[in-house]
Write a protein that holds these residues in place. Structure first.
Motif, PDB file in Angstrom:
ATOM      1  N   LEU A 316       0.998  -1.360   0.192  1.00 31.61           N
ATOM      2  CA  LEU A 316       0.288   0.003  -0.239  1.00 31.61           C
ATOM      3  C   LEU A 316       0.712   1.556   0.043  1.00 31.61           C
ATOM      4  O   LEU A 316       0.518   2.131  -0.948  1.00 31.61           O
ATOM      5  CB  LEU A 316      -0.846   0.381   1.423  1.00 31.61           C
ATOM      6  N   GLY A 317       2.281   1.606   0.177  1.00 34.25           N
ATOM      7  CA  GLY A 317       3.561   2.001   0.819  1.00 34.25           C
ATOM      8  C   GLY A 317       3.835   2.575  -0.679  1.00 34.25           C
ATOM      9  O   GLY A 317       3.853   3.625  -1.428  1.00 34.25           O
ATOM     10  N   VAL A 318       4.013   1.670  -1.005  1.00 33.05           N
ATOM     11  CA  VAL A 318       4.378   1.712  -2.459  1.00 33.05           C
ATOM     12  C   VAL A 318       3.589   1.761  -3.439  1.00 33.05           C
ATOM     13  O   VAL A 318       3.421   2.758  -4.375  1.00 33.05           O
ATOM     14  CB  VAL A 318       5.077   0.001  -3.421  1.00 33.05           C
ATOM     15  N   LEU A 319       2.024   1.150  -3.884  1.00 34.03           N
ATOM     16  CA  LEU A 319       1.417   2.419  -4.507  1.00 34.03           C
ATOM     17  C   LEU A 319       0.519   3.606  -4.073  1.00 34.03           C
ATOM     18  O   LEU A 319       0.591   4.326  -5.383  1.00 34.03           O
ATOM     19  CB  LEU A 319       0.202   1.103  -4.180  1.00 34.03           C
ATOM     20  N   LEU A 320       0.346   3.856  -2.975  1.00 33.44           N
ATOM     21  CA  LEU A 320       0.263   5.352  -2.399  1.00 33.44           C
ATOM     22  C   LEU A 320       1.379   6.552  -2.371  1.00 33.44           C
ATOM     23  O   LEU A 320       1.138   7.827  -2.785  1.00 33.44           O
ATOM     24  CB  LEU A 320      -0.697   6.003  -1.334  1.00 33.44           C
ATOM     25  N   ALA A 321       2.789   5.908  -1.678  1.00 33.25           N
ATOM     26  CA  ALA A 321       3.929   7.392  -2.035  1.00 33.25           C
ATOM     27  C   ALA A 321       5.250   6.646  -1.657  1.00 33.25           C
ATOM     28  O   ALA A 321       5.633   6.163  -0.644  1.00 33.25           O
ATOM     29  CB  ALA A 321       3.472   7.609  -0.530  1.00 33.25           C
ATOM     30  N   PRO A 322       5.936   5.933  -2.756  1.00 36.88           N
ATOM     31  CA  PRO A 322       6.334   5.080  -3.094  1.00 36.88           C
ATOM     32  C   PRO A 322       7.984   5.202  -2.778  1.00 36.88           C
ATOM     33  O   PRO A 322       8.521   4.894  -1.770  1.00 36.88           O
ATOM     34  CB  PRO A 322       6.896   4.454  -4.677  1.00 36.88           C
ATOM     35  N   LEU A 323       8.347   6.961  -2.784  1.00 33.66           N
ATOM     36  CA  LEU A 323       9.361   7.594  -2.047  1.00 33.66           C
ATOM     37  C   LEU A 323       9.421   8.264  -1.101  1.00 33.66           C
ATOM     38  O   LEU A 323      10.387   9.046  -0.073  1.00 33.66           O
ATOM     39  CB  LEU A 323       9.839   7.995  -3.160  1.00 33.66           C
ATOM     40  N   ALA A 324       8.178   7.788  -0.098  1.00 34.43           N
ATOM     41  CA  ALA A 324       8.213   8.929   1.087  1.00 34.43           C
ATOM     42  C   ALA A 324       9.127   7.827   2.059  1.00 34.43           C
ATOM     43  O   ALA A 324       9.348   7.096   1.858  1.00 34.43           O
ATOM     44  CB  ALA A 324       6.668   8.515   1.520  1.00 34.43           C
ATOM     45  N   LEU A 325       9.779   9.373   2.983  1.00 34.32           N
ATOM     46  CA  LEU A 325      10.981   8.889   3.908  1.00 34.32           C
ATOM     47  C   LEU A 325      12.296   7.619   2.911  1.00 34.32           C
ATOM     48  O   LEU A 325      12.679   6.797   3.389  1.00 34.32           O
ATOM     49  CB  LEU A 325      10.178   7.826   5.247  1.00 34.32           C
ATOM     50  N   GLY A 326      12.489   7.800   1.330  1.00 35.38           N
ATOM     51  CA  GLY A 326      12.821   7.105   0.665  1.00 35.38           C
ATOM     52  C   GLY A 326      12.063   6.264   0.615  1.00 35.38           C
ATOM     53  O   GLY A 326      13.494   4.788   0.031  1.00 35.38           O
ATOM     54  N   GLY A 327      11.062   5.409   0.758  1.00 34.74           N
ATOM     55  CA  GLY A 327      11.127   3.877   1.048  1.00 34.74           C
ATOM     56  C   GLY A 327      11.273   3.458   1.332  1.00 34.74           C
ATOM     57  O   GLY A 327      11.742   1.928   1.239  1.00 34.74           O
ATOM     58  N   VAL A 328      11.751   4.032   2.796  1.00 32.52           N
ATOM     59  CA  VAL A 328      12.639   2.528   3.639  1.00 32.52           C
ATOM     60  C   VAL A 328      11.806   1.911   4.280  1.00 32.52           C
ATOM     61  O   VAL A 328      11.810   0.674   4.447  1.00 32.52           O
ATOM     62  CB  VAL A 328      13.725   3.529   4.311  1.00 32.52           C
ATOM     63  N   LEU A 329      10.238   2.361   4.839  1.00 27.67           N
ATOM     64  CA  LEU A 329       9.626   1.687   5.666  1.00 27.67           C
ATOM     65  C   LEU A 329       8.584   1.070   5.126  1.00 27.67           C
ATOM     66  O   LEU A 329       8.558  -0.307   5.483  1.00 27.67           O
ATOM     67  CB  LEU A 329       8.721   3.737   6.470  1.00 27.67           C
ATOM     68  N   TRP A 330       8.583   1.513   3.888  1.00 28.67           N
ATOM     69  CA  TRP A 330       8.289  -0.096   2.616  1.00 28.67           C
ATOM     70  C   TRP A 330       8.872  -1.424   2.827  1.00 28.67           C
ATOM     71  O   TRP A 330       7.966  -2.449   2.529  1.00 28.67           O
ATOM     72  CB  TRP A 330       7.354   0.797   1.198  1.00 28.67           C
TER      73      TRP A 330
END
Length: 429
Positions: A316-330
């Protein structure tokens, strides 16, 4: 030195060597896949590979795992697990070196196919090798080789691009990963002289004649051997197939498409490789903690449900905000969810009472399960080509993540495959 002391020292040294060889084998099985994933854009351009060819390359690993995996159980029964292990490691070395030397995409594909066929056999033989040589420490050794599987993928994801940059070429970077199976081959060659039928596990005490847990209640399994045809008719067998297939689809969509997916979404190749390395690296502590987690949760569905939920949130994170926080959380969430893979491998040993039962359940689970993974990997590429983005493919991954929890719960509550086969035969009219 007394004969008893000499025997104890021999067994101790033998166990260490075999454990090291097992770890090297596991390290070899995913490095060839993730190393290509992070260099796929470069290789595609260098060899002028068409979009259909790229889809085929990304689908080859799970497809080979499916086709070859289904036949591995029979090969193990016919030739012995040690001979098969040596042969698969030789195939890995030849395939990985061969594709690095290729100057056309179809030769590159043949090399990849040979390497993936070897890795497919390696997937299947890990549980019976553990059952044969480490029956008294099955859970711990399963966790160690599971961590090594993840570790091989992690190292290749994180180091392949830097190696390519340092050597000014992708060929050396891909060929580097042939070193691991070459070292593993040296460790397993001496086992060709070791008897397998009726052999004593290397870590068993003197006088032991059977693996732990194979006496007493195993009589039903002895009367009705758990062959592929019998296991596939049981609910437990299908729970393993579906859970493994759904999780492997996650892994091979990530291995095959992560680099292109993240670069399309704005990341550079090195950052995409780092994120893939995080996904695989997170699985190492998860895998090493599995024996403790399995003991704590017992036969509850807590672990597969946790893996399922984590994977859903990650996608869901990759779908909605892929590079939020650099994508590290996802990446971290997807990495924790990937623990379902090594959990299923551990359950393959836990849900069987003999090397034979483990090898047959492993062959069926991985053979059919990888067909699901291959279909999902190929479909992801087709969906991207048809729609021009990755959204539909990610939604498909979300649905499969839910399936992991449902099928995993059935595995957690299941008995042994021998009992499942016996119950099926007893229920026949």
């Amino acid at each position: 030195m007394s004969d008893v002391a000499r025997s104890r020292r021999t067994w101790g040294a033998g166990t260490v060597v075999l454990l090291a060889a097992l770890i090297l084998l596991a390290l070899s099985l995913r490095s060839g896949i993730s190393s290509l994933s992070v260099l796929l854009p470069t290789v595609r351009d260098e060899l002028a590979i068409s979009p259909a060819g790229v889809s085929l390359l990304t689908t080859l690993p799970p497809l080979c795992f499916a086709v070859v995996g289904l036949g591995t159980g029979r090969l193990v029964l016919r030739y012995g697990v040690h001979r098969i292990t040596v042969a698969l490691l030789a195939a890995l070395v030849v395939g990985l070196v061969g594709r690095a030397l290729a100057d056309t995409w179809w030769i590159f594909g043949i090399g990849t196919m040979v390497a993936m066929a070897g890795a497919a056999v390696g997937n299947v033989v890990l549980p019976p090798l553990t059952k044969l040589h480490f029956a008294r420490h099955e859970a711990g050794v399963s966790a160690v080789y599971g961590a090594a599987l993840v570790g091989g993928a992690t190292l290749a994801s994180a180091l392949t691009v830097p190696i390519a940059d340092a050597t000014d070429g992708w060929r050396v970077a891909l060929a580097t990963w042939a070193v691991l199976p070459a070292l593993a081959l040296l460790g397993w060659l001496p086992t060709l002289r070791t008897p397998e039928t009726g052999s004593v596990p290397a870590d068993a005490p003197t006088g032991a004649s059977t693996p732990e847990g194979t006496s007493g209640s195993a009589s039903a399994g002895a009367a009705a051997p758990p062959t592929l045809g019998r296991i596939v008719r049981t609910p437990l067998g299908w729970a393993f197939i579906i859970c493994f297939g759904a999780q492997s689809a996650q892994a091979y969509v990530q291995f095959g498409w992560w680099g292109l997916m993240l670069t399309d979404l704005g990341a550079d190749a090195a950052h995409a490789g780092v994120l893939l390395g995080i996904i695989t690296a997170v699985g190492i502590p998860v895998t090493l903690s599995l024996p403790l987690l399995i003991r704590v949760t017992r036969d509850s569905a807590a672990l597969p449900l946790a893996f399922s939920v984590s994977t859903v949130i990650g996608w869901l994170g990759v779908l909605l905000a892929p590079l939020a926080l650099g994508g590290v959380l996802w990446a971290v969430l997807l990495g924790f969810g990937a623990g379902a893979f090594t959990w299923v491998l551990a359950m393959l040993a836990r849900r069987s009472r003999s090397p034979e039962g483990s090898s047959q359940l492993s062959a069926l689970t991985q053979g059919v399960g990888y067909f699901i993974a291959a279909a999902a990997t190929f479909a992801t590429g087709l969906l991207h080509d048809a729609t021009g983005d990755w959204q539909v493919g990610i939604v498909m991954m979300l649905a499969l993540a839910v399936v992991i929890g449902v099928a995993g719960a059935a595995i957690a509550r299941g008995g042994t495959v021998e009992d499942a086969v016996a119950a099926h035969l007893d229920a026949r009219p």
